[in-house]
Design an enzyme around this catalytic site. Structure first.
Site, mmCIF file in Angstrom:
data_model
loop_
_atom_site.group_PDB
_atom_site.id
_atom_site.type_symbol
_atom_site.label_atom_id
_atom_site.label_comp_id
_atom_site.label_asym_id
_atom_site.label_seq_id
_atom_site.Cartn_x
_atom_site.Cartn_y
_atom_site.Cartn_z
ATOM 1 N N ASP A 86 0.838 -1.210 0.000
ATOM 2 C CA ASP A 86 0.000 0.000 0.000
ATOM 3 C C ASP A 86 0.870 1.256 0.000
ATOM 4 O OD1 ASP A 86 -2.657 -1.415 0.752
ATOM 5 O OD2 ASP A 86 -1.232 -2.048 2.277
ATOM 6 N N GLU B 203 1.440 -6.406 -5.428
ATOM 7 C CA GLU B 203 1.068 -5.493 -6.506
ATOM 8 C C GLU B 203 2.236 -4.641 -6.994
ATOM 9 O OE1 GLU B 203 -2.088 -1.852 -7.223
ATOM 10 O OE2 GLU B 203 -2.777 -3.618 -6.156
#
Lengths: 191, 382
Positions: free
Chosen positions: B18, B274
């Protein structure tokens, strides 16, 4: 208050002071155990439509709606006419029935629920489980009897569903109207 | 576009994905689009790992053109920005939402979602999510295809990467800087993954391979499995072990800049989550993805959606090998056998990794897409 995930098709939410009919709600896992709900909404005041997306745990204010048992009376083009036990008829357009339209067919005898907002019928809910007849499907290719192998099949109104490989033309099947999934093969409904 | 004020909120759930994505985005918005960006981070310690020059004790500091602020429980009264991003569906402070609602000019509120190659993403990208108080929120999805928000990519990233890969000395000098001196004939593989039971089978296969391999492992969650396979109690950055034809070297946790250069230096990259997943694609080298595991196996749909998209340009045999390898690495299949099978197609995989990167670079990058969307929305809202 309910979460967006708890708001189902044909319920109404008050969003920023306006009543919106949820015509369709699709739950999807997005990432890292969070999820979203994509909704098709219709404004019950001015009729405008929109697509929206919410976090599954977003809070929404549900509007309590009146409901009444009805059955399908007849279909006339895009118009669907339902009748209650007192012979009052309620007319809806195909677009008002978006979430249940694939499972509505001429001659069906399901006890449905008409949904009212401000005294006006806005949609119809089908029972969770309905019985429909297969009008066309390919012959079983694999001879599977477990029910795990699926194949496409057509219903009387042209709707296509996935059914167990052992199902045949003219078989009656149970369908879950919440997600359109095949449940099992069954007997023809008694009139 | 005129400069706008942005507030990006990042709640660190676990790992560094994140904060990695939001820090990258914040820097790019400031540097390339001249936007005034505040990045709110609830765990300064996590940010410190990515940016060692930061001071975790400060409530606000300016780094690389971005104002990095501590998102504390007791959220301060601040002026609301023009564009507000809740990253990865985090919940904004209640007081901030109230301030957004009472303001004369409503900001654009965006939920920057997770990256997925699934088909439904394009159908949800930039859909509205009307909120109380007349606030307009939109969902913004990164993605690999038309109709999505694209991928994070700095303007000069590919130029820098190609320049680096074109000069042998650049690779050698960088590796020397981080204490790595590979043999001339060694295949270089980087390994960044979550805990992974398939690691032992892969390392067994690498150890008996005819080609020597140097496995470079930046500090991370895979170390426990690595120690078990090596039969050692613990590891230190810089430690090296030789097992058959496999040499393993542990690296310290690398900055984003150095991690990019590690990816560019290696012949094959195992990545996770990610941020590193996207950076490995920009490296133009074959890769192996350890996907973040989700409840009820939801991650398999995401893995297969990406594989279907990625493998569409490969020969059927190379595509099968790629899928088998990724499935095995994520817990479905024999990793050792899948690795051997994939090696038969490594030339095609290597060539294709470059082609895939060239194809993706034709799409608008995520930061530019956000700037364009917010510019249009804000000009209509005035």
């Amino acid at each position: 208050m309910k979460t967006a995930q708890e708001m189902k098709a044909n319920s109404v939410a008050l969003i920023d002071g306006h009543p919106w009919l949820i015509q369709k709600a699709e739950f999807t896992k997005s990432g890292r155990n969070s999820a979203i709900v994509k909704m098709k909404l219709k404004n019950l005041i001015n009729g405008s439509k929109t697509e929206t997306v919410y976090k599954a745990d977003d809070k929404m204010e549900p509007v309590i709606l009146d409901r009444k048992e009805v059955t399908l009376s007849y279909i006339n083009g895009e118009d669907y006419v339902f009748m209650d036990p007192e012979y009052n008829s309620y007319e809806l357009r195909a677009e008002d029935l978006e979430s249940v339209l694939p499972f509505i067919e001429e001659g069906m005898s399901d006890i449905c629920e008409a949904v009212f907002f401000d005294g006006k019928v806005i949609s119809v809910d089908l029972p969770t489980t309905i019985v429909r007849q297969i009008t066309y499907t390919e012959n079983s290719a694999r001879g599977d009897t477990s029910g795990k192998v699926m194949k496409p099949a057509k219903l009387r109104n042209g709707t296509e569903v996935k059914v167990a490989d052992f199902c045949e033309i003219d078989d009656w099947i149970e369908i879950d109207t919440r997600d359109g999934s095949y449940k099992n093969r069954t007997q023809a409904p008694t009139a | 576009m005129m400069s706008k004020r942005w507030d990006i909120f990042c709640c660190v759930v676990d790992n560094y994905g994140d904060i990695g994505v939001t820090w990258r985005l914040a820097r790019q918005l400031a540097a390339e689009h001249d936007q005034a960006v505040r990045l709110w981070v609830d765990e300064p310690a996590a940010f410190l790992r990515l940016c060692p020059t930061a001071d975790a004790s400060l409530s606000s500091q300016r780094i690389d053109g971005v104002e990095v602020c501590h998102w504390s429980q007791d959220f301060p009264q601040v002026e609301v920005a023009d564009v507000v991003i809740e990253a990865f569906a985090c919940n904004l402070p209640a007081s901030y939402i109230e301030a957004m609602a009472v303001g004369e000019r409503k900001p654009l509120w965006l939920n920057l979602e997770y990256l997925s190659a699934e088909a439904w993403v394009a159908g949800c990208h930039v859909l509205p999510s009307p909120q109380a108080g007349g606030l307009q929120k939109f969902f913004f999805f990164p993605g690999f295809t038309e109709g999505t928000g694209g991928l994070l990519r700095e303007r000069d990233l590919l130029t820098r990467r190609r320049a680096f890969q074109a000069v042998p000395n650049a690779r050698r000098d960088f590796l020397a800087q981080i204490g790595v001196t590979p043999a001339d004939d060694a295949r270089l593989i980087s390994l960044f993954a979550y805990e992974n039971a398939a690691l032992a089978d892969w390392l067994d296969a690498l150890a008996v391979d005819t080609r020597p391999t140097l496995l470079l492992v930046p500090h991370g969650r895979i170390e426990g499995d690595l120690c078990r396979w090596l039969g050692v109690a613990d590891t230190e950055p810089g430690s090296r072990w030789q097992r058959g034809n496999l040499q393993v070297q542990l690296l310290p946790f690398l900055s984003q800049h150095d991690y990019d250069r590690l990816l560019w230096s290696c012949d094959f990259n195992a990545v996770r989550g990610e941020d590193s997943f996207v950076r490995a694609q920009w490296a133009g080298r074959p890769l192996l993805w350890h996907i973040y595991q989700q409840e009820e196996g939801a991650h398999w749909d995401k893995l297969d959606a990406f594989l279907d998209l990625y493998c569409a340009g490969l020969s059927p045999q190379a595509a099968d090998a790629q899928k088998s390898l990724w499935h095995a690495w994520n817990g479905q299949g024999d990793m050792g056998a899948a690795w051997v099978q994939a090696q038969a197609h490594i030339e095609e995989h290597s060539r294709y990794a470059g082609d895939w990167c060239d194809e993706q670079v034709l799409r608008p990058d995520l930061a530019s897409a956000l700037v364009r969307f917010s510019g249009k929305w804000l000009s209509c809202a005035t």
